[in-house]
Write a protein that holds these residues in place. Structure first.
Motif, short mmCIF file in Angstrom:
data_model
loop_
_atom_site.label_atom_id
_atom_site.label_comp_id
_atom_site.label_asym_id
_atom_site.label_seq_id
_atom_site.Cartn_x
_atom_site.Cartn_y
_atom_site.Cartn_z
N PHE A 54 51.20 61.72 40.61
CA PHE A 54 50.15 61.10 41.43
C PHE A 54 50.70 59.96 42.28
CE2 PHE A 54 47.49 63.89 39.27
CZ PHE A 54 46.21 63.82 39.76
N ALA A 55 51.94 59.58 42.03
CA ALA A 55 52.68 58.71 42.94
C ALA A 55 53.63 59.54 43.79
CB ALA A 55 53.46 57.65 42.17
N ALA A 56 54.25 60.57 43.19
CA ALA A 56 55.28 61.35 43.88
C ALA A 56 54.71 62.21 45.01
CB ALA A 56 56.03 62.23 42.88
N THR A 125 55.22 49.20 42.27
CA THR A 125 53.94 49.88 42.03
C THR A 125 54.13 50.90 40.92
OG1 THR A 125 54.36 51.51 43.78
CG2 THR A 125 53.09 49.55 44.37
N ILE A 126 53.07 51.10 40.14
CA ILE A 126 53.13 51.98 38.96
C ILE A 126 51.87 52.83 38.90
CG2 ILE A 126 53.38 52.08 36.45
CD1 ILE A 126 54.28 49.06 36.65
N THR A 127 52.05 54.14 38.85
CA THR A 127 50.95 55.08 38.56
C THR A 127 51.42 55.95 37.41
OG1 THR A 127 50.21 55.12 40.87
CG2 THR A 127 49.51 56.95 39.46
N PHE A 185 49.51 47.96 39.51
CA PHE A 185 49.13 49.22 38.90
C PHE A 185 48.16 49.94 39.83
CE2 PHE A 185 50.65 47.20 35.02
CZ PHE A 185 51.22 48.28 34.33
N VAL A 186 48.49 51.17 40.17
CA VAL A 186 47.61 52.02 40.96
C VAL A 186 47.11 53.12 40.04
CG1 VAL A 186 47.42 53.51 42.99
CG2 VAL A 186 48.99 51.55 43.02
N ASP A 187 45.83 53.10 39.70
CA ASP A 187 45.36 54.10 38.74
C ASP A 187 45.12 55.44 39.42
OD1 ASP A 187 42.83 53.93 39.92
OD2 ASP A 187 41.86 52.99 38.20
N TYR A 188 44.68 56.44 38.66
CA TYR A 188 44.55 57.80 39.15
C TYR A 188 43.25 57.98 39.93
CZ TYR A 188 48.47 59.42 36.26
OH TYR A 188 49.72 59.62 35.71
#
Length: 286
Positions: A54-56, A125-127, A185-188
């Motif tokens: 979901f980040a890639a 950033t982290i998802t 943090f970037v959630d889904y």
């Protein structure tokens, strides 16, 4: 202009104008956390993007040639789009299928994603978390061609607690390696509508409810981890409401992708990545 980072990745440093609906308010605020250091990352600053598919952005436009093929890393995922907006030096180590374990430790031939972070990093950033809980894998299994399909397993409370603990460890490791880095943090984003299903989502209502509950718990965990660690939260889950796989103008794919192909099943489309990049730009002052 292009810059090569130490992992052999390239970030094109060009301007891009995007549009997105307003960000959320309330408990999952997109405001800066009170403990955040002053924001200073001018053009050329190092930005590390970590996370799962979901980040890639697998299947969106073109894939990064230097990235492992199995990661499905798009040249137009939200990290790439945001880095172009801000003219940052992007180190994108996001990878489809990644779990919190793969940020903290190696994954077969891939080093820990945290290895991309060093003292020069100014933004991370982290998802992450969906694969730890079998979220999207459960949707795939439940959408099999021959009925009845397997049910979506319900994670245990221990699994939820372990994901939260590893997210805390990830933040601590980033802070140890890069004390001046800002963490977001970037959630889904929402895959399913708040109730019901549609032709794009060939699962039962009961299965959909299990998936919705997993998504809800992951949103809560991500918000809690961000809050207690003084990190930023970009609630993609909120800004994507009404843009799920059943929506008239979806940011998400269902099991049956619309034409032309834009990303992979049960994953985010270009429009969703564009919206998250713009929301990230709005979140982080210049």
């Amino acid at each position: 202009m292009a810059t090569t980072n130490r992992f052999g990745l390239r970030a094109a440093l060009v301007g891009l104008a995007l549009a997105v609906s307003g960000c959320a308010t309330g408990a999952q605020s997109v405001d800066a956390p009170p403990t955040a250091p002053p924001l200073v990352f001018p053009p050329g600053s190092v930005y590390v993007a970590m996370g799962s598919s979901f980040a890639a952005g697998p299947g969106i436009t073109t894939q990064v040639e230097s990235a492992p093929q199995r990661c499905g890393r798009s040249n137009d995922n939200y990290p790439h789009q945001f880095s172009r907006l801000r003219q940052l030096l992007l180190i994108d180590v996001s990878c489809g299928g990644a779990t919190t374990h793969n940020l903290l430790g190696p994954w077969n031939e891939l080093p820990p994603q945290l290895d991309a972070v060093d003292a020069g990093t100014r933004l991370v950033t982290i998802t992450i978390g969906g694969n730890d809980l079998g979220y999207i894998a459960g949707l795939f299994r439940a959408s099999c061609a021959q009925q009845p399909c397997p049910d979506i397993p319900t994670p245990s409370e221990t699994q939820y607690a372990d994901v939260a603990a590893r997210m805390d460890q990830i933040v601590a490791a980033i802070r140890s390696r890069a004390p001046e880095a800002h963490i977001v943090f970037v959630d889904y984003p929402k895959v399913l509508p708040p109730e019901g299903v549609c032709a794009a989502i060939p699962i039962t209502e009961a299965q959909a409810n299990v998936a919705r509950d997993i998504a809800r718990r992951l949103e809560e965990i991500t918000a809690q981890v961000a809050a207690r660690n003084g990190a930023y939260l970009l609630p993609a889950s909120r800004i994507s409401e009404g843009r799920d796989a059943c929506a008239a103008e979806p940011w998400m794919n269902g099991a049956r992708n619309p034409e032309p192909l834009d990303g992979v099943a049960y994953h985010i489309r270009y429009a969703g990545m564009e919206a998250i990049a713009k929301a990230l730009d709005d979140l982080l002052p210049r």
